[in-house]
Design a protein around this motif. Structure first.
Motif, PDB file in Angstrom:
ATOM      1  N   GLN A   1       3.302  -8.113 -28.904  1.00 42.54           N
ATOM      2  CA  GLN A   1       4.207  -8.555 -27.839  1.00 42.54           C
ATOM      3  C   GLN A   1       3.648  -9.821 -27.202  1.00 42.54           C
ATOM      4  O   GLN A   1       2.430 -10.005 -27.160  1.00 42.54           O
TER       5      GLN A   1
ATOM      6  N   SER B   1       2.157  -9.942 -21.840  1.00 47.25           N
ATOM      7  CA  SER B   1       0.930  -9.888 -21.051  1.00 47.25           C
ATOM      8  C   SER B   1       0.015  -8.806 -21.602  1.00 47.25           C
ATOM      9  O   SER B   1       0.375  -8.097 -22.550  1.00 47.25           O
TER      10      SER B   1
ATOM     11  N   LEU C   1       0.646  -4.155 -20.003  1.00 47.41           N
ATOM     12  CA  LEU C   1       1.846  -3.364 -20.228  1.00 47.41           C
ATOM     13  C   LEU C   1       1.521  -1.952 -20.676  1.00 47.41           C
ATOM     14  O   LEU C   1       0.480  -1.689 -21.271  1.00 47.41           O
TER      15      LEU C   1
ATOM     16  N   SER D   1       3.661   2.387 -20.857  1.00 51.76           N
ATOM     17  CA  SER D   1       4.652   3.316 -20.321  1.00 51.76           C
ATOM     18  C   SER D   1       4.151   4.730 -20.557  1.00 51.76           C
ATOM     19  O   SER D   1       3.094   4.934 -21.153  1.00 51.76           O
TER      20      SER D   1
ATOM     21  N   TYR E   1       4.735   2.425 -25.217  1.00 48.63           N
ATOM     22  CA  TYR E   1       5.327   1.121 -25.531  1.00 48.63           C
ATOM     23  C   TYR E   1       6.813   1.032 -25.208  1.00 48.63           C
ATOM     24  O   TYR E   1       7.421  -0.040 -25.358  1.00 48.63           O
TER      25      TYR E   1
ATOM     26  N   ILE F   1       8.957  -2.252 -23.744  1.00 41.72           N
ATOM     27  CA  ILE F   1       8.303  -3.552 -23.926  1.00 41.72           C
ATOM     28  C   ILE F   1       9.216  -4.418 -24.791  1.00 41.72           C
ATOM     29  O   ILE F   1       9.398  -4.163 -25.985  1.00 41.72           O
TER      30      ILE F   1
ATOM     31  N   SER G   1       9.170  -6.879 -28.615  1.00 41.70           N
ATOM     32  CA  SER G   1       7.972  -6.300 -29.216  1.00 41.70           C
ATOM     33  C   SER G   1       8.264  -5.838 -30.635  1.00 41.70           C
ATOM     34  O   SER G   1       9.422  -5.612 -31.014  1.00 41.70           O
TER      35      SER G   1
ATOM     36  N   THR H   1      -1.198   1.587 -27.725  1.00 40.04           N
ATOM     37  CA  THR H   1      -0.761   2.317 -26.543  1.00 40.04           C
ATOM     38  C   THR H   1      -0.622   3.793 -26.896  1.00 40.04           C
ATOM     39  O   THR H   1      -0.502   4.164 -28.068  1.00 40.04           O
TER      40      THR H   1
END
Length: 279
Positions: free
Chosen positions: A126, A129, A132, A134, A141, A144, A147, A251
Motif C-alpha cells: 500500500q 503510510s 495502518l 484494522s 488490512y 486499506i 492496496s 497485518t
C-alpha cells in the motif's frame, strides 16, 4: 533427369544463462564485471541475464514500524497478535519498494495453535503510510485503499463468502469479499496445501512472495509447493494509479476467537567471496 543438390546449413543453438542474485539493501554484487546495487535485470554481450533482487536489511530497527498489539519477540520474530480476543497488529517496512523492480520475500508465518482460533495474517502492499491496520475479521488490512493483499485466513466469515476451510486469497483495496461478482477478489480462495490443510497447527510455515514486473505476475510459494496462488495484471496502474512506490508489511487481527499470530524472515542470501576493500 535433373538432379538437385540440397545443402543443409546448421546453425549452432545459443544457450543463454539466466540467474537470480539476492543482496541486502546497501550491499553490492559483482555482475558481469561491474558492481551493482540496484534491483533489475542485467544482460552481458553473450545474452546471459542476471536478475538482481535487493532485499530489506535483516534487522528489526529502524526498518520496521510496529502498530497496535504488534511486538518484537526474541529471535527477530514479530508477533502481530497475542492469543487474546479483539487484538490487531501491523508491521510495515518504512522504506518503500519500487514495483518496477522485482521482489522476493521469504517469510515464515505462524498462524496459531488453536484450530478454532482466528482470524489470520495478510501480506499487504500500500502507498499510504506505515500506521495502518484494522481489527477482527478484517485480518488487519480491511479498508486499506488502495492496496494489494495476500490473506491467510483461518476463520470462516460467511459474509465474505469464505470457504469452510482455512484459505489463501489475493484481494485489492482492503475488501475481503470472495463472491464471484466482486472484482476486488483477484485470485482464490484456495486451501492450504496439501488438500486444504488446517494451518493452525502450532508450526512455522514458509511463504515466498515474488513479483516479476516484466510479466506483471505475482506468485506465492507455500511450504515448498510452487505457485499455490498467483495473479497477473498491471497492479501499478490498475490499483495504485500509476504510482510504483509502495510500503509493504504484514497485518493480523483477532475477534471473538483468537490465536497467537507472528512472522519472521528467511534471508536466502548466497555467500560471496570478495577481496579486502571491496564491497
Amino acid at each position: 533427369m535433373k538432379k538437385f543438390l540440397i545443402i543443409l546449413i546448421f546453425f549452432p543453438c545459443a544457450l543463454f544463462a539466466q540467474t537470480i542474485t539476492n543482496i541486502c539493501d546497501g550491499d553490492s554484487a559483482l555482475i558481469y564485471g561491474s558492481w551493482e546495487n540496484s534491483a533489475g535485470t542485467y544482460t552481458n554481450s553473450n545474452g546471459n541475464n542476471t536478475t538482481l533482487i535487493v532485499n530489506p536489511l535483516p534487522v528489526i530497527t529502524p526498518n520496521f514500524i510496529l502498530n497496535g498489539d504488534a511486538t518484537i519477540q526474541p529471535g527477530n520474530v514479530f508477533q502481530l497478535t497475542p492469543a487474546l480476543g479483539n487484538q490487531s497488529g501491523s508491521v510495515w517496512n518504512n522504506i518503500q519498494i519500487n514495483l518496477n523492480n522485482p521482489f522476493h520475500f521469504n517469510i515464515d508465518l505462524f498462524l496459531g495453535c488453536n484450530n478454532g482460533g482466528a482470524d489470520g495474517i495478510a501480506f499487504v502492499l500500500q502507498p499510504i503510510s506505515t500506521s495502518l491496520g484494522s481489527s477482527g475479521g478484517g485480518l488487519g488490512y480491511a479498508g486499506i485503499n488502495p492496496s494489494f493483499s495476500v490473506e491467510f485466513d483461518t476463520w470462516q466469515n460467511s459474509q465474505y463468502a469464505d470457504p469452510t476451510y482455512d484459505h489463501i486469497a489475493i484481494q485489492k483495496n482492503g475488501i475481503l469479499n470472495h463472491q464471484t461478482f466482486n472484482n476486488n477478489n483477484l485470485a482464490g480462495p484456495v486451501g492450504f496445501p496439501p488438500a486444504n490443510y488446517q494451518i493452525e497447527d502450532c508450526q512455522w510455515h514458509s511463504a515466498v512472495f515474488m513479483w516479476d514486473p516484466t510479466t506483471q505476475t505475482f506468485t506465492l510459494d507455500f511450504d515448498g509447493y510452487q505457485n499455490v496462488i498467483s495473479y497477473t495484471g498491471n497492479i501499478v496502474n490498475n490499483i495504485f494509479g500509476g504510482n510504483p512506490m509502495v510500503y509493504w508489511g504484514l497485518t493480523a487481527a483477532t475477534g471473538g476467537a483468537n490465536n497467537i499470530q507472528k512472522f519472521r524472515f528467511n534471508y536466502e542470501l548466497n555467500d560471496t567471496t570478495i577481496c579486502q576493500s571491496d564491497s
